[in-house]
Design an enzyme around this catalytic site. Sequence first.
Site, PDB file in Angstrom:
ATOM      1  N   ASP A   1      -7.070  -2.066  -7.305  1.00  0.00           N
ATOM      2  CA  ASP A   1      -7.582  -2.705  -6.097  1.00  0.00           C
ATOM      3  C   ASP A   1      -7.953  -4.141  -6.423  1.00  0.00           C
ATOM      4  O   ASP A   1      -8.289  -4.453  -7.567  1.00  0.00           O
ATOM      5  CB  ASP A   1      -8.805  -1.967  -5.553  1.00  0.00           C
ATOM      6  CG  ASP A   1      -9.040  -2.351  -4.102  1.00  0.00           C
ATOM      7  OD1 ASP A   1      -8.378  -1.813  -3.219  1.00  0.00           O
ATOM      8  OD2 ASP A   1      -9.858  -3.269  -3.857  1.00  0.00           O
TER       9      ASP A   1
ATOM     10  N   TYR B   1     -14.991 -11.177   0.114  1.00  0.00           N
ATOM     11  CA  TYR B   1     -15.648  -9.898  -0.178  1.00  0.00           C
ATOM     12  C   TYR B   1     -16.916 -10.098  -0.995  1.00  0.00           C
ATOM     13  O   TYR B   1     -17.929  -9.434  -0.778  1.00  0.00           O
ATOM     14  CB  TYR B   1     -14.684  -8.957  -0.919  1.00  0.00           C
ATOM     15  CG  TYR B   1     -13.629  -8.374  -0.002  1.00  0.00           C
ATOM     16  CD1 TYR B   1     -13.932  -7.293   0.823  1.00  0.00           C
ATOM     17  CD2 TYR B   1     -12.359  -8.913   0.071  1.00  0.00           C
ATOM     18  CE1 TYR B   1     -12.984  -6.760   1.684  1.00  0.00           C
ATOM     19  CE2 TYR B   1     -11.401  -8.388   0.925  1.00  0.00           C
ATOM     20  CZ  TYR B   1     -11.720  -7.317   1.732  1.00  0.00           C
ATOM     21  OH  TYR B   1     -10.786  -6.795   2.588  1.00  0.00           O
TER      22      TYR B   1
ATOM     23  N   ARG C   1      -6.755  12.621  -4.703  1.00  0.00           N
ATOM     24  CA  ARG C   1      -8.048  12.103  -4.237  1.00  0.00           C
ATOM     25  C   ARG C   1      -9.068  13.202  -3.933  1.00  0.00           C
ATOM     26  O   ARG C   1     -10.272  12.954  -3.933  1.00  0.00           O
ATOM     27  CB  ARG C   1      -7.828  11.198  -3.034  1.00  0.00           C
ATOM     28  CG  ARG C   1      -7.308   9.832  -3.410  1.00  0.00           C
ATOM     29  CD  ARG C   1      -8.411   8.897  -3.898  1.00  0.00           C
ATOM     30  NE  ARG C   1      -9.205   8.434  -2.762  1.00  0.00           N
ATOM     31  CZ  ARG C   1     -10.401   8.866  -2.450  1.00  0.00           C
ATOM     32  NH1 ARG C   1     -10.977   9.771  -3.198  1.00  0.00           N
ATOM     33  NH2 ARG C   1     -11.038   8.392  -1.400  1.00  0.00           N
TER      34      ARG C   1
ATOM     35  N   ARG D   1       0.825  -1.211   0.000  1.00  0.00           N
ATOM     36  CA  ARG D   1       0.000   0.000   0.000  1.00  0.00           C
ATOM     37  C   ARG D   1       0.863   1.267   0.000  1.00  0.00           C
ATOM     38  O   ARG D   1       0.518   2.273   0.631  1.00  0.00           O
ATOM     39  CB  ARG D   1      -0.936   0.038   1.222  1.00  0.00           C
ATOM     40  CG  ARG D   1      -1.984  -1.046   1.238  1.00  0.00           C
ATOM     41  CD  ARG D   1      -3.146  -0.695   0.316  1.00  0.00           C
ATOM     42  NE  ARG D   1      -4.236  -1.620   0.451  1.00  0.00           N
ATOM     43  CZ  ARG D   1      -5.340  -1.389   1.172  1.00  0.00           C
ATOM     44  NH1 ARG D   1      -5.503  -0.271   1.815  1.00  0.00           N
ATOM     45  NH2 ARG D   1      -6.274  -2.296   1.227  1.00  0.00           N
TER      46      ARG D   1
ATOM     47  N   ARG E   1      -3.019   6.903   1.321  1.00  0.00           N
ATOM     48  CA  ARG E   1      -3.426   8.117   2.027  1.00  0.00           C
ATOM     49  C   ARG E   1      -2.409   8.705   2.996  1.00  0.00           C
ATOM     50  O   ARG E   1      -2.595   9.811   3.474  1.00  0.00           O
ATOM     51  CB  ARG E   1      -4.754   7.850   2.757  1.00  0.00           C
ATOM     52  CG  ARG E   1      -5.910   7.727   1.802  1.00  0.00           C
ATOM     53  CD  ARG E   1      -7.067   7.001   2.421  1.00  0.00           C
ATOM     54  NE  ARG E   1      -6.674   5.622   2.680  1.00  0.00           N
ATOM     55  CZ  ARG E   1      -7.476   4.712   3.220  1.00  0.00           C
ATOM     56  NH1 ARG E   1      -8.680   5.044   3.594  1.00  0.00           N
ATOM     57  NH2 ARG E   1      -7.063   3.482   3.412  1.00  0.00           N
TER      58      ARG E   1
HETATM   59  O1  CP3 Z   1      -0.047  -1.278  -2.616  1.00  0.00           O
HETATM   60  C1  CP3 Z   1      -0.318  -0.317  -3.365  1.00  0.00           C
HETATM   61  O2  CP3 Z   1       0.111   0.831  -3.178  1.00  0.00           O
HETATM   62  C2  CP3 Z   1      -1.149  -0.585  -4.605  1.00  0.00           C
HETATM   63  C3  CP3 Z   1      -2.543  -0.402  -4.505  1.00  0.00           C
HETATM   64  C4  CP3 Z   1      -3.431  -1.314  -3.672  1.00  0.00           C
HETATM   65  C5  CP3 Z   1      -4.650  -0.844  -3.113  1.00  0.00           C
HETATM   66  N1  CP3 Z   1      -5.313  -1.891  -2.587  1.00  0.00           N
HETATM   67  C6  CP3 Z   1      -5.098   0.552  -3.147  1.00  0.00           C
HETATM   68  C7  CP3 Z   1      -6.146   1.004  -2.212  1.00  0.00           C
HETATM   69  C8  CP3 Z   1      -3.365  -2.691  -3.406  1.00  0.00           C
HETATM   70  C9  CP3 Z   1      -2.257  -3.678  -3.723  1.00  0.00           C
HETATM   71  C10 CP3 Z   1      -4.571  -3.046  -2.726  1.00  0.00           C
HETATM   72  C11 CP3 Z   1      -4.902  -4.432  -2.318  1.00  0.00           C
HETATM   73  C12 CP3 Z   1      -6.088  -4.672  -1.502  1.00  0.00           C
HETATM   74  N2  CP3 Z   1      -7.305  -4.044  -1.543  1.00  0.00           N
HETATM   75  C13 CP3 Z   1      -6.198  -5.735  -0.563  1.00  0.00           C
HETATM   76  C14 CP3 Z   1      -5.123  -6.754  -0.268  1.00  0.00           C
HETATM   77  C15 CP3 Z   1      -4.043  -6.235   0.570  1.00  0.00           C
HETATM   78  C16 CP3 Z   1      -4.427  -5.898   1.969  1.00  0.00           C
HETATM   79  O3  CP3 Z   1      -4.254  -4.720   2.330  1.00  0.00           O
HETATM   80  O4  CP3 Z   1      -4.858  -6.784   2.689  1.00  0.00           O
HETATM   81  C17 CP3 Z   1      -7.478  -5.665  -0.001  1.00  0.00           C
HETATM   82  C18 CP3 Z   1      -8.032  -6.578   1.071  1.00  0.00           C
HETATM   83  C19 CP3 Z   1      -8.184  -4.615  -0.644  1.00  0.00           C
HETATM   84  C20 CP3 Z   1      -9.598  -4.211  -0.434  1.00  0.00           C
HETATM   85  C21 CP3 Z   1      -9.735  -2.824   0.006  1.00  0.00           C
HETATM   86  N3  CP3 Z   1      -9.438  -1.705  -0.761  1.00  0.00           N
HETATM   87  C22 CP3 Z   1     -10.224  -2.363   1.244  1.00  0.00           C
HETATM   88  C23 CP3 Z   1     -10.655  -3.255   2.377  1.00  0.00           C
HETATM   89  C24 CP3 Z   1     -10.207  -0.970   1.187  1.00  0.00           C
HETATM   90  C25 CP3 Z   1     -10.777  -0.018   2.206  1.00  0.00           C
HETATM   91  C26 CP3 Z   1     -10.018  -0.022   3.455  1.00  0.00           C
HETATM   92  C27 CP3 Z   1      -9.008   1.036   3.411  1.00  0.00           C
HETATM   93  O5  CP3 Z   1      -7.821   0.759   3.597  1.00  0.00           O
HETATM   94  O6  CP3 Z   1      -9.467   2.186   3.242  1.00  0.00           O
HETATM   95  C28 CP3 Z   1      -9.670  -0.579  -0.059  1.00  0.00           C
HETATM   96  C29 CP3 Z   1      -9.430   0.803  -0.544  1.00  0.00           C
HETATM   97  C30 CP3 Z   1      -8.076   1.144  -1.061  1.00  0.00           C
HETATM   98  N4  CP3 Z   1      -7.319   0.369  -1.890  1.00  0.00           N
HETATM   99  C31 CP3 Z   1      -7.373   2.367  -0.833  1.00  0.00           C
HETATM  100  C32 CP3 Z   1      -6.173   2.288  -1.545  1.00  0.00           C
HETATM  101  C33 CP3 Z   1      -5.097   3.329  -1.672  1.00  0.00           C
HETATM  102  C34 CP3 Z   1      -7.874   3.545  -0.041  1.00  0.00           C
HETATM  103  C35 CP3 Z   1      -8.894   4.225  -0.875  1.00  0.00           C
HETATM  104  C36 CP3 Z   1      -8.910   5.724  -0.758  1.00  0.00           C
HETATM  105  O7  CP3 Z   1      -8.032   6.390  -1.346  1.00  0.00           O
HETATM  106  O8  CP3 Z   1      -9.837   6.228  -0.124  1.00  0.00           O
END
Ligand code: CP3
Length: 350
Positions: free
Chosen positions: A77, A154, A41, A28, A32
Amino acid sequence: MIKTKPNFLYINSINKEPVDRTPIWIMRQAGRYLPEYNKVRQKHDFLTVCKTPELATEVTLQPIRRFGFDAAILFSDILVIPEALGQKLEFLENHGPKLSPQVLQDKDVENLKIEDIEIKLSYVGNAVKMITSELSGQTPLIGFSGSPFTLATYMIEGKPTRNFKFIKKMLYSDPQRLSSLLDLLTETVSRYLIMQIKAGVQAIQIFDTWGGILPVHLYEPFSAKYMKQIVRNLKGYNVPVTLFSKGGLELAKQLSDSNADMIGIDWMTDLSAAKDLLGKSYALQGNLDPTTLYGNQDIIQKEVEKILVVYGKESGHVFNLGHGILPDIPVDNVAFLVDTVREISEKLHA
Ligand code: CP3
């Protein structure tokens, strides 16, 4: 275009070729905690960033520009797959992702549409092409997907959950239905990752974030088995594959016959035990507790040193957190982390 010397540390470490320091990237890393990400964003919602190659490219490159990480990861994502299969995907402010309708009955599985998956996700391929052109071979790009089991949680739960009631109910009351969903996801993920490889990613990581909610004896038949099938499906493409599971050594052990190249180790797992178990056949990635980055510099340095010393001076380690970085981590602490990993690991490899 990013101009530095070509950086092969990440790939060389996975291949256990000699390196002069330990490579680092963080899960990640685009997100943010970065002010420049939040600026993007403010103007565009999350899914628009994922679906617009120019924006996805911009945020993928932000952490590379700021910290010079040794690998970039595609900005997207894991949940774009369920959306492409036909579920409605929303990211609700402060509530996390929502998928509807939930996959609960046989007909819900039958309604998922795998045809044209590459076309529906072509915006991801376009982003990969744009990102690799900007990186111009200087930094490798990691493509990714969720594991079939993690995607299924999910898709079945529909929204964040504490007890995973719906998927576990299906697991125990109609395992056949869950298996058909997992089969479909295995084919979808394989095709999706092959598309990413053809578009230019130089490595793959599969995130199995939720496999750890399974009892240990059900991890192989409901999660590991499908990831191993994906690794087999990708074998001819000559791109290193990392399997990241969150759930301790017991689960990592069940990946020991996976034929992947690297195993991601979560922060709850003792790295030296993981190395004893898996280090001969696999490179290892990890495993700093992400919340260490709330600590002061003395603490961060001590914890980083512990991990680097435990792995030792041979090649085969990619430094990372044991799970994704949290949104309110001070950005200066990330800069300190990167400097510290470089400084200590250079001495170790000298
Ligand atoms: O790693 C990186 O920088 C690349 C981008 C990336 C995102 N999500 C961007 C994201 C990657 C590799 C993911 C994977 C992801 N997404 C997983 C597996 C890895 C892990 O963390 O367990 C999972 C379970 C998700 C599902 C997901 N996406 C959730 C549960 C959420 C909301 C929770 C949260 O952290 O806010 C997201 C949103 C998300 N995916 C954001 C980002 C940068 C935040 C969104 C925003 O900008 O508001």
